[in-house]
Scaffold this motif. Structure first.
Motif, PDB file in Angstrom:
ATOM      1  N   PHE A 129      27.985  29.886  40.119  1.00 32.04           N
ATOM      2  CA  PHE A 129      28.168  29.340  38.151  1.00 32.04           C
ATOM      3  C   PHE A 129      29.702  28.360  38.262  1.00 32.04           C
ATOM      4  CE2 PHE A 129      26.022  33.930  38.740  1.00 32.04           C
ATOM      5  CZ  PHE A 129      25.335  33.079  37.027  1.00 32.04           C
ATOM      6  N   CYS A 130      29.694  27.785  37.402  1.00 29.96           N
ATOM      7  CA  CYS A 130      30.869  26.990  37.474  1.00 29.96           C
ATOM      8  C   CYS A 130      30.750  25.989  34.993  1.00 29.96           C
ATOM      9  CB  CYS A 130      31.221  25.273  37.740  1.00 29.96           C
ATOM     10  SG  CYS A 130      31.988  24.164  37.960  1.00 29.96           S
ATOM     11  N   GLN A 131      32.069  25.836  35.054  1.00 30.59           N
ATOM     12  CA  GLN A 131      32.853  25.679  34.064  1.00 30.59           C
ATOM     13  C   GLN A 131      33.777  24.664  34.455  1.00 30.59           C
ATOM     14  OE1 GLN A 131      31.274  27.405  31.103  1.00 30.59           O
ATOM     15  NE2 GLN A 131      31.833  25.652  30.945  1.00 30.59           N
ATOM     16  N   PRO A 132      33.055  23.331  35.282  1.00 41.48           N
ATOM     17  CA  PRO A 132      33.649  21.792  35.662  1.00 41.48           C
ATOM     18  C   PRO A 132      34.725  20.568  34.572  1.00 41.48           C
ATOM     19  CG  PRO A 132      31.362  21.140  35.130  1.00 41.48           C
ATOM     20  CD  PRO A 132      31.580  22.593  34.555  1.00 41.48           C
ATOM     21  N   GLU A 133      35.041  21.320  33.341  1.00 36.71           N
ATOM     22  CA  GLU A 133      35.016  20.159  32.045  1.00 36.71           C
ATOM     23  C   GLU A 133      37.056  19.931  32.729  1.00 36.71           C
ATOM     24  OE1 GLU A 133      32.095  22.155  30.972  1.00 36.71           O
ATOM     25  OE2 GLU A 133      33.512  23.252  31.517  1.00 36.71           O
ATOM     26  N   VAL A 134      38.032  20.902  33.040  1.00 40.67           N
ATOM     27  CA  VAL A 134      39.363  20.790  33.088  1.00 40.67           C
ATOM     28  C   VAL A 134      39.090  19.301  34.442  1.00 40.67           C
ATOM     29  CG1 VAL A 134      40.914  21.200  33.878  1.00 40.67           C
ATOM     30  CG2 VAL A 134      40.373  22.879  32.709  1.00 40.67           C
ATOM     31  N   ALA A 135      38.159  20.061  35.218  1.00 35.31           N
ATOM     32  CA  ALA A 135      38.449  18.611  36.735  1.00 35.31           C
ATOM     33  C   ALA A 135      38.067  17.520  36.386  1.00 35.31           C
ATOM     34  CB  ALA A 135      37.030  19.717  37.598  1.00 35.31           C
ATOM     35  N   THR A 136      36.852  16.833  34.807  1.00 37.55           N
ATOM     36  CA  THR A 136      36.379  15.928  34.390  1.00 37.55           C
ATOM     37  C   THR A 136      37.496  15.388  33.530  1.00 37.55           C
ATOM     38  OG1 THR A 136      34.849  16.344  33.093  1.00 37.55           O
ATOM     39  CG2 THR A 136      34.768  16.728  35.433  1.00 37.55           C
ATOM     40  N   GLY A 137      38.404  16.301  33.113  1.00 42.38           N
ATOM     41  CA  GLY A 137      39.436  15.304  32.141  1.00 42.38           C
ATOM     42  C   GLY A 137      39.340  16.110  30.651  1.00 42.38           C
ATOM     43  N   VAL A 138      37.997  16.716  30.371  1.00 45.90           N
ATOM     44  CA  VAL A 138      37.986  17.319  28.777  1.00 45.90           C
ATOM     45  C   VAL A 138      38.188  19.230  28.773  1.00 45.90           C
ATOM     46  CG1 VAL A 138      36.310  15.577  28.082  1.00 45.90           C
ATOM     47  CG2 VAL A 138      35.451  17.652  29.411  1.00 45.90           C
ATOM     48  N   LEU A 139      37.829  19.307  27.951  1.00 46.50           N
ATOM     49  CA  LEU A 139      37.043  20.688  27.655  1.00 46.50           C
ATOM     50  C   LEU A 139      36.876  21.492  27.557  1.00 46.50           C
ATOM     51  CD1 LEU A 139      40.694  20.976  24.679  1.00 46.50           C
ATOM     52  CD2 LEU A 139      40.767  21.312  27.241  1.00 46.50           C
ATOM     53  N   PRO A 140      36.434  22.579  27.985  1.00 46.72           N
ATOM     54  CA  PRO A 140      35.227  23.282  27.193  1.00 46.72           C
ATOM     55  C   PRO A 140      34.877  23.700  25.934  1.00 46.72           C
ATOM     56  CG  PRO A 140      36.796  25.222  28.613  1.00 46.72           C
ATOM     57  CD  PRO A 140      37.684  23.363  28.386  1.00 46.72           C
ATOM     58  N   GLY A 141      33.618  23.291  25.342  1.00 45.67           N
ATOM     59  CA  GLY A 141      33.860  23.178  23.970  1.00 45.67           C
ATOM     60  C   GLY A 141      32.401  23.876  23.493  1.00 45.67           C
ATOM     61  N   GLY A 142      32.057  24.262  24.519  1.00 46.97           N
ATOM     62  CA  GLY A 142      30.320  24.776  24.012  1.00 46.97           C
ATOM     63  C   GLY A 142      30.163  26.329  24.451  1.00 46.97           C
ATOM     64  N   GLY A 143      31.814  26.758  23.747  1.00 46.13           N
ATOM     65  CA  GLY A 143      31.976  28.279  23.959  1.00 46.13           C
ATOM     66  C   GLY A 143      32.662  29.401  25.267  1.00 46.13           C
ATOM     67  N   GLY A 144      32.688  28.054  26.281  1.00 44.59           N
ATOM     68  CA  GLY A 144      32.639  28.583  28.004  1.00 44.59           C
ATOM     69  C   GLY A 144      34.595  28.872  27.082  1.00 44.59           C
ATOM     70  N   ALA A 145      35.160  28.987  27.110  1.00 42.51           N
ATOM     71  CA  ALA A 145      36.961  29.485  27.248  1.00 42.51           C
ATOM     72  C   ALA A 145      36.396  30.626  26.170  1.00 42.51           C
ATOM     73  CB  ALA A 145      37.460  28.620  26.471  1.00 42.51           C
ATOM     74  N   ASP A 146      36.199  30.983  25.125  1.00 48.54           N
ATOM     75  CA  ASP A 146      35.748  31.587  24.356  1.00 48.54           C
ATOM     76  C   ASP A 146      35.253  32.617  24.809  1.00 48.54           C
ATOM     77  OD1 ASP A 146      36.536  30.580  21.290  1.00 48.54           O
ATOM     78  OD2 ASP A 146      35.186  28.749  22.232  1.00 48.54           O
ATOM     79  N   ARG A 147      34.090  32.517  25.157  1.00 50.44           N
ATOM     80  CA  ARG A 147      33.117  33.569  26.039  1.00 50.44           C
ATOM     81  C   ARG A 147      33.962  34.033  26.784  1.00 50.44           C
ATOM     82  NH1 ARG A 147      28.511  34.256  22.140  1.00 50.44           N
ATOM     83  NH2 ARG A 147      28.328  32.188  21.215  1.00 50.44           N
ATOM     84  N   LEU A 148      33.862  33.771  28.373  1.00 49.94           N
ATOM     85  CA  LEU A 148      34.691  33.693  29.541  1.00 49.94           C
ATOM     86  C   LEU A 148      35.681  34.827  29.427  1.00 49.94           C
ATOM     87  CD1 LEU A 148      33.546  30.905  31.678  1.00 49.94           C
ATOM     88  CD2 LEU A 148      32.910  33.184  31.831  1.00 49.94           C
ATOM     89  N   SER A 149      37.016  34.451  28.141  1.00 46.47           N
ATOM     90  CA  SER A 149      38.196  35.012  28.191  1.00 46.47           C
ATOM     91  C   SER A 149      37.691  36.303  27.821  1.00 46.47           C
ATOM     92  CB  SER A 149      38.386  34.144  27.131  1.00 46.47           C
ATOM     93  OG  SER A 149      39.073  33.041  27.265  1.00 46.47           O
ATOM     94  N   LEU A 150      36.553  36.588  26.849  1.00 45.95           N
ATOM     95  CA  LEU A 150      36.029  37.915  26.524  1.00 45.95           C
ATOM     96  C   LEU A 150      35.899  38.510  27.741  1.00 45.95           C
ATOM     97  CD1 LEU A 150      35.467  37.190  23.140  1.00 45.95           C
ATOM     98  CD2 LEU A 150      36.990  38.381  23.387  1.00 45.95           C
ATOM     99  N   LEU A 151      34.595  38.115  28.708  1.00 51.40           N
ATOM    100  CA  LEU A 151      33.819  38.629  29.502  1.00 51.40           C
ATOM    101  C   LEU A 151      34.909  38.826  30.598  1.00 51.40           C
ATOM    102  CD1 LEU A 151      30.501  37.127  29.840  1.00 51.40           C
ATOM    103  CD2 LEU A 151      30.907  38.937  28.769  1.00 51.40           C
ATOM    104  N   LEU A 152      35.484  38.125  30.693  1.00 53.13           N
ATOM    105  CA  LEU A 152      36.653  38.145  32.227  1.00 53.13           C
ATOM    106  C   LEU A 152      37.686  38.308  32.158  1.00 53.13           C
ATOM    107  CD1 LEU A 152      33.715  36.516  33.466  1.00 53.13           C
ATOM    108  CD2 LEU A 152      35.939  35.284  34.442  1.00 53.13           C
ATOM    109  N   GLY A 153      38.019  38.673  30.680  1.00 57.79           N
ATOM    110  CA  GLY A 153      39.760  39.065  30.685  1.00 57.79           C
ATOM    111  C   GLY A 153      40.722  37.419  30.735  1.00 57.79           C
ATOM    112  N   ARG A 154      41.816  37.304  30.694  1.00 61.67           N
ATOM    113  CA  ARG A 154      42.585  36.358  30.427  1.00 61.67           C
ATOM    114  C   ARG A 154      42.549  35.704  31.719  1.00 61.67           C
ATOM    115  NH1 ARG A 154      47.545  33.865  30.761  1.00 61.67           N
ATOM    116  NH2 ARG A 154      48.915  33.060  29.367  1.00 61.67           N
ATOM    117  N   ASP A 155      44.036  35.809  32.659  1.00 58.21           N
ATOM    118  CA  ASP A 155      43.708  35.983  34.339  1.00 58.21           C
ATOM    119  C   ASP A 155      42.373  34.892  34.767  1.00 58.21           C
ATOM    120  OD1 ASP A 155      43.156  38.655  34.740  1.00 58.21           O
ATOM    121  OD2 ASP A 155      44.430  38.697  36.045  1.00 58.21           O
TER     122      ASP A 155
END
Length: 271
Positions: A129-155
């Motif tokens: 599993f990987c969310q590669p967007e920041v390494a390419t210079g963009v933001l995760p826009g399809g819900g990755g940040a929103d859903r992972l924050s709720l599932l994984l916690g902030r840190d």
């Protein structure tokens, strides 16, 4: 349908198999087809559980197809909602339970689609599993940040998104990225048994329970729309424009297959 095959397992269970070889990138055509699949399955009131898997060895749902990037950014549903966000919302609220049987790499937009499924069971040996967007210079826009924050916690969400590392199934399970990691030899039987068990219960009770849990655990749709808007803006940033040629050079020098297999590693090498 050219990328998705729908099979009837029982009157109440369907299996949807994704194949977009060689590496299962998610293009605008993928989003449009999967949207049609969800519509078709939703019209059959008998269906209670849908299993999603892949026919491409080494890959589940991969990152966005850069050759179709412009179209992905501009696709919209009938109400002008970005089609990608509309699709993830309809998957999450579908009138059936969605189960992902994950073998292989699940990254970027493909991971964001996978996060919209109700249950995610991962091959311990083969899921990544990987969310590669920041390494390419963009933001995760399809819900990755929103859903992972709720599932994984902030840190842990920050770790996953800011490092753009590949995470194996065991760590994904510990973090809450997936429901459970299963030995690969047992994955199919486990998923099939889970689907059959849920399908044996009363559909009203199953969907009623899903609705209650959705209400308590999902990001607001307004946040998903805002994330997509931020993503589309980030595509214009100089960082993304500068990194494109670097990755093109990397693919040419190392080879697409090698980079895709170990993308988390090469994302750091290309900066």
């Amino acid at each position: 349908m050219t990328q998705f095959d729908i099979q009837a397992v029982t009157p109440k269970i369907r299996r949807v198999t994704f194949a977009n070889p060689p590496v299962n990138v998610v293009g605008a055509d993928t989003v449009a087809e999967l949207s049609e699949v969800v519509d078709e399955l939703g019209r059959d009131e008998q269906i209670q559980v849908v299993i999603f898997d892949s026919a491409t060895p080494g890959y589940f749902f991969n990152h966005a197809d850069l050759n179709q990037f412009a179209e992905l950014l501009t696709q919209t549903a009938a109400d002008s909602t970005p089609l990608f966000i509309d699709l993830t919302q309809r998957l999450t609220h579908a009138p059936f339970i969605t189960i992902a049987a994950i073998r292989g790499r699940t990254r970027g937009g493909g991971d964001e689609l996978t996060l919209a499924f109700d249950l995610r069971y991962a091959s311990r040996e083969h899921a990544i599993f990987c969310q590669p967007e920041v390494a390419t210079g963009v933001l995760p826009g399809g819900g990755g940040a929103d859903r992972l924050s709720l599932l994984l916690g902030r840190d842990r969400a920050l770790e996953a998104i800011l490092t753009s590392h590949d995470f194996d199934a065991d760590r994904a399970e510990r973090y809450g990225w997936v429901t459970r990691a299963i030995p690969d030899a047992d994955l199919d039987e486990f998923v099939d048994d889970t689907a059959a068990r849920i399908a044996a219960f009363d559909k009203a009770a199953v969907l009623g329970a899903k609705a209650l849990i959705n209400r308590a655990t999902l990001p607001p749709e307004a946040h998903l729309r805002a994330s997509w808007a931020a993503f589309t803006t980030s595509v214009t940033w100089p960082g993304f424009q500068a990194r494109g040629p670097q990755f093109a050079k990397l693919f040419a020098e190392v080879g697409v297959e090698e980079v895709e297999r170990n993308l988390g590693h090469y994302l750091g090498a290309a900066t």
